[in-house]
Enzyme design. Structure first.
Site, short mmCIF file in Angstrom:
data_model
loop_
_atom_site.label_atom_id
_atom_site.label_comp_id
_atom_site.label_asym_id
_atom_site.label_seq_id
_atom_site.Cartn_x
_atom_site.Cartn_y
_atom_site.Cartn_z
N TYR A 32 -14.09 14.54 -25.52
CA TYR A 32 -13.55 13.18 -25.57
C TYR A 32 -13.60 12.52 -24.19
CZ TYR A 32 -10.19 9.37 -25.97
OH TYR A 32 -9.60 8.14 -25.92
N VAL A 97 -4.30 15.12 -29.15
CA VAL A 97 -4.07 15.09 -30.60
C VAL A 97 -5.43 14.89 -31.25
CG1 VAL A 97 -2.92 13.92 -32.53
CG2 VAL A 97 -1.74 14.14 -30.31
N GLY A 105 2.52 9.75 -34.98
CA GLY A 105 3.77 10.02 -34.29
C GLY A 105 3.78 11.30 -33.48
N TYR A 141 1.31 5.00 -23.06
CA TYR A 141 2.24 5.50 -22.06
C TYR A 141 3.18 4.40 -21.56
CZ TYR A 141 -0.75 9.61 -22.15
OH TYR A 141 -1.45 10.70 -22.56
#
Length: 172
Positions: A32, A97, A105, A141
């Site tokens: 990524y 994630v 979430g 963030y």
């Protein structure tokens, strides 16, 4: 894997036996971040790092998909120390994630759990790096109340340069 997006997840503390799952997610994170060749750590490296007393911790998010529990994400951290605060802190080395579980979430739950760990241990800071180009992460963030440290530049010695420094030492 089912096309249905799981709505429920659980968080748990990683143990040495989770080394393979963590190594796999680190490789996915490196892809990524457009540096797949940079992730050379192996499952046994993470297993060793997670042994008690190392100051390294990891929280895993798990989901159940089609009756099978899968790791959906991780937040790997280690302790730091601030001479200005005179207290330990937490450095979040990697938060990842898996794409199919984003916006469920998990990221916010990771930060809640890391905040709880910091509070329980009396840590004075939770710090982390974010790539300049990762604007979705910047936005996320900021919603948590985090802000960039604009006046600091990261410096690094590693690999051959670190080895050369060590061998050039005058210590005998």
């Amino acid at each position: 894997m089912s096309d249905a997006s799981p709505t429920a997840f659980t968080l748990r503390t990683a143990v040495p036996a989770d080394g393979a799952s963590i190594a796999e997610m680190v490789r996915e994170l490196a892809e990524y971040e457009k540096e797949p060749e940079a992730a050379t750590a192996r499952a046994e490296d993470f297993a060793r790092a997670l042994e008690p007393g190392t100051g390294i911790g990891c929280v895993l998010a798990e989901v159940e998909v089609d009756g099978v529990v899968q790791v959906a994400g991780m937040a790997l951290w280690y302790t730091t120390f601030s001479t200005w605060l005179g207290r330990q802190g937490m450095w979040l080395e990697d938060l990842f994630v898996r794409p199919e579980h984003r916006r469920s979430g998990i990221g916010r739950a990771f930060f809640g759990e890391l905040g709880r760990i910091c509070a329980d241990r009396g840590f004075g800071r939770l710090e982390f790096w974010v790539l300049d180009w990762n604007t979705p992460a910047h936005g996320f963030y900021r919603t948590l109340g985090a802000s960039p440290e604009e006046d600091w530049t990261v410096w690094r010695l590693d690999g051959d340069r670190l080895d050369a420094l060590a061998t050039a030492s005058d210590r005998k």
